[in-house]
Write an enzyme that holds these catalytic residues in place. Structure first.
Site, PDB file in Angstrom:
ATOM      1  N   ASP A 197       0.879  -1.347  -0.022  1.00 44.41           N
ATOM      2  CA  ASP A 197       0.034   0.057  -0.184  1.00 44.41           C
ATOM      3  C   ASP A 197       0.958   1.314   0.184  1.00 44.41           C
ATOM      4  OD1 ASP A 197      -2.404  -1.493   0.010  1.00 44.41           O
ATOM      5  OD2 ASP A 197      -2.416  -1.289   2.070  1.00 44.41           O
ATOM      6  N   TYR A 222       6.383  -8.816   7.598  1.00 44.65           N
ATOM      7  CA  TYR A 222       5.983  -7.776   7.680  1.00 44.65           C
ATOM      8  C   TYR A 222       6.199  -7.482   9.161  1.00 44.65           C
ATOM      9  CZ  TYR A 222       2.894  -8.523   3.682  1.00 44.65           C
ATOM     10  OH  TYR A 222       2.384  -8.570   2.663  1.00 44.65           O
ATOM     11  N   TYR A 268      -3.875 -10.142   3.334  1.00 43.38           N
ATOM     12  CA  TYR A 268      -4.053  -8.716   3.618  1.00 43.38           C
ATOM     13  C   TYR A 268      -3.884  -8.439   5.236  1.00 43.38           C
ATOM     14  CZ  TYR A 268      -6.143  -8.190  -0.779  1.00 43.38           C
ATOM     15  OH  TYR A 268      -6.432  -8.061  -2.334  1.00 43.38           O
TER      16      TYR A 268
END
Ligand SMILES: [Zn+2]
Ligand SMILES: [Zn+2]
Length: 406
Positions: free
Chosen positions: A232, A300, A369
């Protein structure tokens, strides 16, 4: 020369009332007579049969080979020089009037001949001549295609410059930068008040910070950026970076010092983004890097804010996150098919920052996600961090710290 061959040749010449040119005559025997050009084959056959060259236009090709002459080569070379084109290899393609192709084919059928078609002879003849300027004919990965159109009285020359592909990995060190150029949603790129006449939603992108320099060096027309997935706008891309392929459309210069180019791009990007391990690649890499292999993963680091206080003990339950059923998130539902994806969490560790905030490092299969895994996206992600903790959580900051290599 073989008796039968000569008999067949004589039949052919008679059938055309001696209006077949030596190119076309020779081509019909290209499998039988080795080591000569088609024209030489035709001449040799005529000599053996003591039949003069025809005066009229060729029954098959209408003397198309007369159009392949010094003037045509001169025009091709002028075009190359005019564009100021740099290349090492090329391919010749030609458009030939349909009637000629049809006659050539019908002729083969009539005499039960199976040889190359006229287009191949034309392309090869021109290719061999052009190789004299020190470039080579390349069939699969050619840099340019010289296209000749013989449908007009005077053949026209068009040069197709094939794209150049450069692959590498990129980092993004500043939030708010999209991966690719994002056209203005009001004017779609034309420029309007909404976008301050820039034609785009964001002043810079990972793509443009690189392509601006690449276009200057290659004198290309524009670039296409192909990433192995994307993060993003507000997510950083850290670690070794994310693989990408940059496709340069119509480059006039292809030989670049990629180390020097990399340095120049990184200076231009000025720490906002960084590009690593640049190297040339083939077209197929573009799709290869997009296909996720079964063992592809991402790591992440997320900062998670909670509605209520959490303890280290509470967070232990997150070790249960394994197979996640995730319905397409609300925020991307307008551009992605609404369906339920199943992705796995491969590893997780947490660290409390303050009573209502913790840091979470998480390794997952590609395509999960993360923001929604944390918030639960109103129950569309299941299980979720919010659900397991029974405590509404949101992701306040996210960084990609590793993308598996392809
Ligand atoms: Zn002919
Ligand atoms: Zn606009």
């Amino acid at each position: 020369m073989d008796e039968e061959l000569l008999k067949k040749a004589e039949e052919i010449i008679e059938y055309t009332d001696n209006t077949i040119c030596n190119h076309c005559l020779g081509r019909k025997f290209s499998n039988e007579i080795k080591g000569l050009t088609n024209k030489e084959r035709g001449e040799l056959i005529r000599k053996e049969l003591s039949i003069e060259n025809p005066n009229e236009k060729c029954f098959i090709c209408d003397n198309i080979f007369d159009k392949i002459n010094e003037d045509l080569y001169k025009r091709i070379n002028q075009k190359i020089q005019f564009i100021n084109l740099e290349f090492d290899n090329f391919l010749v393609g030609s458009k030939v009037p349909k009637e000629i192709l049809k006659k050539d084919e019908e002729f083969n059928e009539k005499f039960n001949i199976d040889t190359e078609n006229i287009k191949k002879e034309i392309n090869r003849t021109i290719g061999l001549e052009l190789e004299k300027i020190g470039k080579i004919v390349e069939f699969d990965h050619n840099e340019i295609v010289i296209e000749l159109n013989f449908k007009n009285n005077e053949p026209t020359v068009y040069i197709q410059i094939n794209p150049l592909f450069i692959e590498g990995t990129y980092n993004k060190y500043k939030r708010g930068i999209p991966q690719t150029k994002w056209p203005c949603r009001e004017c779609h790129g034309k420029g309007c008040e909404y976008c301050n006449y820039t034609g785009k939603m964001y002043p810079e992108s990972v793509e443009e910070l690189m392509s601006e320099v690449v276009l200057k060096e290659t004198q290309g027309r524009y670039c296409k950026f192909h990433g192995a997935g994307r993060e993003d706008i507000d997510v950083l891309m850290l670690g070794d970076g994310r693989p990408f392929v940059l496709e340069v459309i119509e480059p006039k210069i292809r030989k670049l010092d990629l180390n020097k180019l990399e340095k120049e791009i990184n200076e231009h990007a000025n720490g906002k983004t960084k590009y690593n391990h640049l190297k040339y690649c083939k077209r197929n890499r573009k799709s290869e890097i997009k296909v996720s292999s079964p063992d592809a993963y991402k790591v992440y680091e997320a900062i998670v804010n909670c509605e209520n206080e959490v303890t280290d003990k509470d967070l232990e339950i997150l070790q249960n996150l394994d197979l996640i059923k995730q319905r397409t998130p609300i925020r991307v539902a307008h551009r992605r098919a609404d369906k339920i994806r199943e992705k796995r969490v491969l590893g997780l560790s947490c660290e409390i920052i303050s009573p209502k905030q913790f840091k979470m490092k998480i390794k997952t299969e590609g395509g999960l996600y993360i923001k929604e895994l944390i918030s639960s996206d109103e129950g569309r992600s299941n299980p979720s961090v919010t659900g397991l903790l029974n405590n509404q959580c949101i992701c306040s900051q996210l960084d990609v710290i590793e993308v598996s290599k392809k």
